[in-house]
Design a protein around this motif. Structure first.
Motif, PDB file in Angstrom:
ATOM      1  N   CYS A 322      71.854  33.505  -5.097  1.00 52.26           N
ATOM      2  CA  CYS A 322      72.224  33.809  -3.714  1.00 52.26           C
ATOM      3  C   CYS A 322      72.227  35.318  -3.479  1.00 52.26           C
ATOM      4  N   PHE A 492      74.737  32.242   4.405  1.00 53.05           N
ATOM      5  CA  PHE A 492      74.686  31.589   3.086  1.00 53.05           C
ATOM      6  C   PHE A 492      76.048  31.029   2.660  1.00 53.05           C
ATOM      7  N   TYR A 494      78.290  32.646   1.255  1.00 51.14           N
ATOM      8  CA  TYR A 494      78.347  33.143  -0.131  1.00 51.14           C
ATOM      9  C   TYR A 494      79.754  33.141  -0.695  1.00 51.14           C
ATOM     10  N   CYS A 498      78.940  29.913  -3.051  1.00 53.63           N
ATOM     11  CA  CYS A 498      78.108  30.308  -4.191  1.00 53.63           C
ATOM     12  C   CYS A 498      78.798  30.008  -5.519  1.00 53.63           C
TER      13      CYS A 498
END
Length: 501
Positions: A322, A492, A494, A498
Motif C-alpha cells: 500500500c 486506500f 491505509y 493496511c
C-alpha cells in the motif's frame, strides 16, 4: 388461423430476453446455479421529449446533434433534418434514454452480474437460480484446497449476514426463479479476521478458492442438482477466488476502485471543469485511454486498459505494498496534471532541460533530459549507450552535446543518426501505454533507487518530500504532492485497513 400464423418463417421479437434456465416442471425443485455476484442497475429505455428554441438559426440536423450523448438513441425532430431554422424558432425533439428500471412498487430494479473474485472483508451477493415452489435451499461456502496443503478457512466458511455471523444461507423456495442475498466476506470478530489474514499472507498468491454446497430441505418434491456432488463453482475454470488482504498490498487494483480513486482525487481538489477528462490533453497522447466525452464511469474499457497496465507495472517493479502504491499514485497524479497529460507539451523549455524540447517530460513520471531517455533506451534494448556517454562526456554536457563534441563517443555508437532516432523513440513514452508505465516503474525503482527507499520510509509529509526529491531533484509543487499522497492514503484506508503498516 390468421395469414401470419399460417406462415412458418416469421421471426421472434429480436429484443426478447432469453433465459438459459430449463422449463419449470411441477413437483420438482431444480437447483440450476449458485454463484457470487455484484448488483447492477437493470436498465430500460424511456421516451423523452423537449422543445428546443433556436438562438441564431441553423439546420434541424444541427439541433438533433446537440442531443447526441451516450445512453440515448432514436433522436427525432418534428421537422425534416434539412429545414433551415430562424432565430427563436422552436423544434420538438424526442429520443429514447437509458434509465434504471423500476419495480412494481416504484423502487429501483437490479440485476446480478456474476463475479469470479473478491477481497476479504468486502460485500458480495450470493445468487441462486432455483426452480420450484416448496422447500428451503440451504447454502454453505467451503474452501477448495487445490494445491495448498491446508485450508486457510475453517469449513464451512463463516461470513456476516448484516451484523450476524453465519455459516449457512437459507432461501425459502416460493416459485421465484432468482434468489439473492448480500453478505460480507469475513468472520465477525476483528481477532478472527486478523488470524485469517495471517494465514493468507503465508501463501504465495495470498488467495483461496471458494465453492458452494447446496441442499434442499422441507419439500416432498423431487430435487434436481447439476450433479451428485451438490457443489457449485468447484470445477476447473469455474472457481471463485478470494484475495486474503483487505488492503491493496499484494493484489491488483480493480477497475471500479480505479474509477472511484480518480473521482475521489478530482473531488478533493475541486476539479470540476475536467472531472471526467482522462489523458486527453497535450500534443502527444495515448489515444487508447483518452476520454474526451462522457463520464469516466461510462468509459470502463479505457480505464481497464489503464488499470491493467498499471497493475502489470506494479508487479514487475515490486510496487506491491500500500505504501509504495500510495506514493506512486500521488506523485503520478501530480506529474500527469491530474491524469490528463503524458507529455509536457512545451514549445520551448528552460535552459536546464538537457537535449531541449525533444526531451521534455513524458510518461507517468514525466521523464526529462536526454540522458534519462538514453538510460531508458538502454534498459529496454539491453544496450550500453549510457556507459559510452558517461565515459566520454565533458562535465555535465547533454547527450546531444557529447555526440556533437566527442569523436570517441561517435566512434562507439553515439552518432548523430542514433541521437535523431532517440528523439523519435522518446515519443513511445508519451504515446504508448506500456512505455508510459514501464518507464515510470523503471525510473522509480531501478534507475533512481532512492525513490523506492523513500517510499518505504512512511507516508508523512517528510516522506513525501524525500520521494519528491528523489523523483524531481527538488521540491517542485510539494504542497500538491503532499495533498495528492494524503488523499490517496485516505482512499486506500491505509491507517485502518493496511496489514503491512
Amino acid at each position: 388461423m390468421s395469414e401470419v400464423q399460417e406462415k412458418d418463417n416469421y421471426s421472434a421479437n429480436p429484443n426478447q430476453k432469453v433465459y438459459d434456465m430449463p422449463h419449470q416442471t411441477d413437483h420438482e425443485v431444480n437447483v440450476v446455479k449458485i454463484y457470487f455476484a455484484k448488483q447492477v442497475p437493470k436498465m430500460t429505455w424511456e421516451t423523452k421529449e423537449e422543445t428546443y428554441t433556436v438562438k441564431s438559426g441553423g439546420l434541424v440536423s444541427d439541433v438533433k446533434k446537440k442531443y447526441e450523448k451516450k445512453g440515448r438513441r432514436n433522436i427525432q425532430a418534428d421537422k425534416e433534418d434539412s429545414v433551415r431554422l430562424t432565430a427563436k424558432e422552436s423544434v420538438k425533439v424526442t429520443w429514447e434514454e437509458e434509465v434504471q428500471a423500476k419495480k412494481a412498487d416504484g423502487s429501483p430494479d437490479f440485476d446480478y452480474e456474476r463475479i469470479d473474485q473478491a477481497i476479504i472483508k468486502k460485500k458480495v451477493w450470493v445468487v441462486a437460480e432455483c426452480q420450484g415452489n416448496s422447500g428451503k435451499l440451504s447454502v454453505e461456502i467451503h474452501e477448495n484446497k487445490l494445491t495448498n496443503t491446508e485450508n486457510v478457512y475453517d469449513n464451512p466458511v463463516k461470513f456476516l449476514d448484516g451484523e450476524t455471523e453465519k455459516s449457512t444461507l437459507e432461501f425459502s423456495i416460493n416459485g421465484t426463479l432468482v434468489y439473492a442475498k448480500e453478505i460480507t466476506m469475513r468472520p465477525k470478530s476483528d481477532q478472527d479476521v486478523k488470524k485469517l489474514i495471517e494465514k493468507f499472507s503465508k501463501r504465495t498468491e495470498v488467495n483461496a478458492f471458494l465453492f458452494f454446497k447446496a441442499e434442499v430441505k422441507e419439500t416432498q418434491d423431487t430435487v434436481i442438482y447439476p450433479d451428485d456432488t451438490h457443489e457449485f463453482l468447484n470445477k476447473e475454470n469455474d472457481r471463485f477466488e478470494i484475495k486474503g488482504t483487505p488492503c491493496y498490498c499484494n493484489r491488483n487494483i480493480t477497475v471500479d476502485e480505479m474509477i472511484d480513486l480518480i473521482y475521489h482525487l478530482r473531488d478533493k481538489q475541486n476539479y470540476k471543469s475536467k472531472r471526467d477528462s482522462f489523458f486527453n490533453s497535450g500534443k502527444e497522447k495515448i489515444t487508447t485511454i483518452s476520454i474526451t466525452s462522457g463520464k469516466i464511469s461510462e468509459n470502463r474499457d479505457k480505464i481497464k486498459l489503464f488499470t491493467d497496465e498499471m497493475n502489470a507495472m506494479f508487479k514487475k517493479f515490486d510496487i506491491k505494498t500500500c505504501r509504495r502504491k500510495i506514493h506512486f499514485l500521488g506523485q503520478m497524479y501530480l506529474e500527469t496534471i491530474s491524469f490528463t497529460y503524458t507529455y509536457e507539451s512545451r514549445d520551448s523549455v528552460p535552459d536546464n532541460y538537457k537535449g531541449g524540447v525533444a526531451f521534455q517530460g513524458r510518461g507517468m513520471k514525466q521523464i526529462t533530459h536526454d540522458y534519462n531517455y538514453l538510460a531508458y533506451y538502454d534498459y529496454v534494448n539491453n544496450t550500453s549507450h549510457s556507459d559510452t556517454y558517461m565515459k566520454f562526456r565533458s562535465g555535465y554536457e547533454s547527450v546531444g552535446e557529447c555526440v556533437q563534441n566527442r569523436p570517441k563517443a561517435r566512434e562507439n555508437g553515439l552518432t548523430e543518426a542514433f541521437y535523431e532516432d532517440l528523439k523519435t523513440y522518446a515519443k513511445n513514452i508519451s504515446e504508448n501505454l506500456f512505455h508510459a508505465f514501464n518507464s515510470a516503474g523503471w525510473y522509480s525503482t531501478i534507475y533512481k533507487t532512492a525513490t523506492i527507499k523513500a517510499m518505504d520510509n512512511g507516508l508523512e509529509d517528510s516522506d513525501v518530500e524525500k520521494v519528491t526529491t528523489a523523483i524531481n531533484g527538488g521540491q517542485t509543487n510539494i504542497a500538491e504532492r503532499k495533498d495528492y499522497t494524503k488523499w490517496t492514503r485516505e482512499f486506500f484506508k491505509y491507517d485502518t485497513e493496511c496489514v503491512n503498516k
